[in-house]
Structures are given as C-alpha cells and as structure tokens.
Design an enzyme around this catalytic site. Sequence first.
Site, PDB file in Angstrom:
ATOM      1  N   ASP A  20      43.580  17.382  30.226  1.00 13.36           N
ATOM      2  CA  ASP A  20      43.481  15.939  30.027  1.00 13.36           C
ATOM      3  C   ASP A  20      44.791  15.409  29.455  1.00 13.36           C
ATOM      4  O   ASP A  20      45.665  16.169  29.028  1.00 13.36           O
ATOM      5  CB  ASP A  20      42.295  15.610  29.119  1.00 13.36           C
ATOM      6  CG  ASP A  20      42.389  16.314  27.773  1.00 13.36           C
ATOM      7  OD1 ASP A  20      43.353  16.019  27.037  1.00 13.36           O
ATOM      8  OD2 ASP A  20      41.529  17.156  27.459  1.00 13.36           O
ATOM      9  N   GLU A  51      56.568  43.932  49.133  1.00 11.78           N
ATOM     10  CA  GLU A  51      56.017  42.808  48.367  1.00 11.78           C
ATOM     11  C   GLU A  51      56.976  42.395  47.245  1.00 11.78           C
ATOM     12  O   GLU A  51      57.123  41.211  46.942  1.00 11.78           O
ATOM     13  CB  GLU A  51      54.658  43.180  47.774  1.00 11.78           C
ATOM     14  CG  GLU A  51      53.541  43.224  48.808  1.00 11.78           C
ATOM     15  CD  GLU A  51      52.232  43.748  48.225  1.00 11.78           C
ATOM     16  OE1 GLU A  51      51.174  43.248  48.640  1.00 11.78           O
ATOM     17  OE2 GLU A  51      52.270  44.659  47.364  1.00 11.78           O
TER      18      GLU A  51
END
Length: 730
Positions: A535, A615
Amino acid sequence: MAIYIDEQKKLFTLSTNNTSYQMMADKYLVLNHLYYGENIGQEDMSYLLDYQDRGFSGNPYEAGNERDYSLDSRPQEYSTNGVGDYRINSVSVINADGSDAADWRYVGYTTSKGKYAIPGMPALYGEEKDADTLIVELADKVTGLHAFLYYSVWEERDIITRCVKFVNQGTDAIVLTKAASMNLDLMSGDWELMHFHGRHNLERQMERVPLMRGKMTVESVRGASSHQHNPFAILCSKDTTEEAGPCYGTALVYSGNFSIEAEKDQMGQTRLTAGINSQRFSWTLEAGAEFWTPEAVMTYSSEGFEKMSSNFHHTFREHLCRGKYKHERRPVLINNWEATYFDFDKEKILNIAKGASELGVEMLVLDDGWFGKREGDVSGLGDWYVNTDKLEGGLKPIADGINAMGMKFGLWFEPECISEDSDLYRAHPDWAIQIPGRQPNRSRYQLILDMGREDVRDHLYERMTAILDSANIEYVKWDMNRHISDVYSAVLPKERQGEASHRYMLGLYDLLERLVSRYPDLLLEGCSGGGGRFDLGMLYYSPQIWCSDDTDAVERLSVQYGTSFCYPISAVGSHVSAVPNHQTGRITPVETRGTVAMAGSFGYELDLNLLSDGEKEEVKEQIKTFKKYYNLTHEGEYYRLTNPMENRLYAAWEFVSQDQSEALVHGMQILAQPSGPSIHIPVRGLKADAMYEVNGELVRSGRALMHGGLNFPRQTGDFKAVEFYLKEVK
Ligand code: GLA
C-alpha cells in the site's frame, strides 16, 4: 494557483491540466459536491442540482416548506450523520448527550501554496510549485466539532489528495466512531467498481462488477491493508477500456484497517467513501483535541485506465517514495529464503553469494533465521540478537565477506512480531497484543507486538540500530507475517481500547520514520507474507515491496497485472526462483521467469550454484538485459496489453520511453496451441508517424504497430517468454 474561488457564490473549483473538481456551499451552508471530471474551466456547475420532492427523504428544518431540498438526495462533499442523509456516512460520532448527529455546515476556507503534511502519517510531499492547498472548514454548530477538509491540487499530474482534520471546539468530549478520508458523490453515471482482492500467495486479483442498488464494500479489519483487499479502487463506466472512457482511481495512504464503500442510491446516484475502517475504530476527542485521517489520493482519467495508472505511477515515484533509491537503480539481489529456508550457516550463505556474484548479482539478502533461537517458525521472533551458532562472529564477518565479493549485504527483520518461545516474550508478555483472560489467536505460531506502545518501539529501535550498526547492512526487508486479532492494548484505558488499531499504525509509522531518518541511504523493502501490506503507506518508507510469496512466473502474471493499476513498476519486488516452483510445482524456463521478474525490482530467490552451465549463462545475460532496459522499464510508461484474468493463453505488457523512441514488449505464451490462430498484439504509446525497427529487423510505422500490432510468435511448449525491442529509426 490551481484553485479558483467565487466568494459570492461560495464556489470552489480545483483545476488540474485535464480535470476539474467543484463544490459549493449553498444557502443553508451545506457543502454540495458539484462535479469531478473532464476540465470544464471555471464554469459554475451548480445548474446540475435538479431536485424534486421525494417521499421519505426529509428536509432540514431551516428549509421550511421547501420539500425538494433534502440531504438524502443532495450530493454532499463530506456526508453527515444522523440528520437526514441515509446513505453512507463519512463520519459518525458519539456526542456528550449520547446522540450520533454530525451536521456539517460551511464555516470558511483558507488556501496556501504547496502540499499539506499530516502529523505522524505518510502522505504525498512536494515543493511549493507542485501543489496548491485548499482547506474548507465545516462545523456541527451544536457540538462544536469542526472538520477541516484538506485538498491539495497537483495541477500537472491530474491528482487531488485529501484528508480531514477534526477539531473538537466544543466543551465536552466527542467520540469519533467513523472518520472517512474522502467522500465522492457523483450525481449521474452508471458506474462499475474495480477492486483488487486476493489471499496469501495470490494478491491483487482484479475484479470488475457493476454497482448494485445498495452498498458494496472492500475492506480490511486485519490490522494490515491485507492480501485479501487492497486500499485502492476504481469507479469506471461500463465501456471504459485501457485506452478510452472515464475512470476515477482512489487510493489510501494507509497500511491498516480500511474500508472503501460504494453506494448506488435510490435515484441511481453514486457515493464513494474511503478511510479507516469504522469497525475496530473509535477515538475520543477531548475538548480542544484534534484527529487527522489518513490521506486519500484521487485521479480522474477520461482516457481509460492506462492514463489513470500513469498519473498514479509518476506521482508516487516522485512525491511519495523517498530516499537514495527513489530513482537510483536498486541492486539486483539474491535472497536465500527459498534456497535454504531456516537451514543455513555462514559457509552456506557465502557460497550462495559467491555463485551469485560471479553471475552479476549485486546484493545478498539474508532472510529469516539469523537471530535468536530461530530454527523454524515456532520460536525466536523478538530476540534480535545474532545466532552465533549459525553465524560465527556475528554479522560483520558475513557482511565483510560479501562486500569483499563486490556485493552489498541486506538483512531480514520482522520487528512487529513475537514468538511466545522467546526471551522477549518471557520478559514482557504484556507487550504482545492479547486480551486479558483470553487465549489469543495464534498465526504462524506467533503473536504481535503492540506498536502503539512507546516502550515497545524504543526497544525495537535500540535492537535494530544495534544490529544495523554492527555491520555494513545496506538493505532491510521488513516483514510482518500475521494479521492482528484479539485487539487490546495494555496501556490504554477501557474507554480508549477502540484506538488501539490506529495507534498501532501510528506507532509503526513512527518507528519506520525514526529508522529512515537515521539511515537515509538504507534501502527498505516492505513485506507481509509477500504482498499483504502492499500500500501507499508502506511505500512512503520502503520504495519497494515484496509483491507475493507466490514466485511462480505464471501466477505472477495476474498478481503483477492487478498491482500495476495503482503501483509503479519500481515498487514491485519480483524474483526469479527455482523450479519446480515451491508454491505451485510448475516448471517454467529460466528465461520466462526472468522476463516476468524484470517488470519489477529484480532479483533471485534460489541457489544459483545449482543451475546448469547453460542456465548460468542465461542468468548472466538476464542481468545484463535488466540493466540495459532499466530506464525503459522503470522510468518509462507501462502498458497492460492483455488481461491475464481473461486470457489464459498468452500475456503481454509494454514499456515505452518518455520520448517514445524506444519500447520493450514482454510477454508469455502461457499455453501452446497446435495450429492455433494468429495473434496480433497492438502496441501502444508510439509515435504514429515514426518508423520503428522491431528486434533489429523489420521496420514498421508506429501507426501500423499500434493498429495492426506485432505478430506474437507461436512456439511449441508452454510458458515461453516473448520479447520485442522497438527502436525508432531516424
Ligand atoms: C514471509 C516472506 C518470505 C520470507 C518468510 C520468512 O513469508 O514473505 O519472503 O521472508 O516470511 O519467514
């Protein structure tokens, strides 16, 4: 000044580049809301007040026989309570005589340059040139309760911020039992409500529903803004899209219990209010005392959701986030949580850091488990002393070791919580929130500290500063892993227990402010079991917030989509984690995980040493790509190109540079379809007449790309990443 006042008519117009907001005190000094929408200059919109005699909608006494004047149908600027308006109240009170009436009448106004501040609470800030402030004073003449409605008008940003200060100018105590931050009455329009609900591991899922006759509420009574609902909502018309149509966005700068209520009344008019939840709230105002509500931020866009989001994103980055990392690129981090959980020691962490540093990661964050007796989640919270069994010599050797690799060091805390099995709890059981004589509800085995208490805050400040001063710690992840129940404060008298929840928030903000003032360069990341306190209140202290504990790239599509309506990309903590994913078991390519995580504050959450050589190479490239496109992704305009709540086959989103010369389209083929239809993705925000090179090959006009679109590649295999880089050819 962006504020125009017609003294004669008591008419107030707040004006931004593209919007107008208007209110007027009428002959009975009731403050009417007249208009919020597209800019109408200084036109007097009071002609829209067109009312009839409505049965069972009564009339204020002074209106005499004027039966078409009713508070029950007039658009109110800040709605009254108990005096004839039966719709959602902005306020409720218990007066000295036990009545609940608050009848607002206009008293006067003041204006000033610049933005108001709210004592002890987060709020937007700016210089004098950024905003103008209007304060309209209302009063209940009988009790002497005054409400000062604060408005700051951000002309260039199409933003209006609001809050209310109550002052008891009477002689008797008044108890506030509801105090909304804002009220918006719309006389016409058939509106839908968009809101963002969820749960732990799946936050901010967008839902769009027509308003019904009656009330609809999104709220939290959990002591945090919560995973379940976000303190942000949109009113839009039925045909509003990303690119067109009206919408009103409203967000609260608050991290505790809130409610956003919408009502379609008997006449089809709409009222929206937002503020502290009136459940678990009361506040006694002795004579002379004042109370401030949290801030609400509003924007109106007539050009759909993307303009609304853009207004919010830029405003929050510029006028809410603070500190060194407001605009500076934040370090690419690796967090050990999913790599080790509680099972680590110094060597293991240094080994993870080493592997990561070789691939270009810039900071290691040591998560839960470094302190007290913390072998699992049943004990240790509150004992903020380094566990030297795990970390021999304390934090300094590990921080130094990591610094020597050229990386920064960050640390996890959960300051607000306490385990019953902790020295802190044994010493101060009354510091935990619980009701005397009842067994408290436990969550993740833990209780929560009463942040409203100064002694609790002083203790946490002492412990945290001691730790932060003990080593070179440049980042803190501030977690909070339960919601509050059994609300009770051992230091409040019984008639003030209703203040405990809001006092908790004021206390939390106080501690955060003390820490960010002492360590202005410290990077804080907010967290509450992922995005349970995502928020604007937290964003004032921590410019990034861990978006969700669900790190699965496919799940993140809808979480990050919903989050983007209000919050900027820079606020979204987003990491590449291991596969099979720990929350869903899903296996997605590392490239795809990277593409999704790049729409946020980027990092890793796994042991990179365990990746294959191939990777590892991809991770190296990924970090380079993230840095290369950082300005685009973090300073550019963000566009939602698809809606993952509806489209489960593919997703796409876009970043466009401010000068529109570059764009990056990222996406995912979620599910492969053999012989599927062609997919064209119209991009947005380009210059129609300019020519763009797409991935260094094809050259097409902005017009073609925006109307015809990009050919979304069809690939075999699920969860495949898609990337288009568009560059203007001059
Ligand atoms: C919460 C956070 C996680 C991790 C754990 C540690 O769930 O969201 O990222 O920090 O706590 O206990």
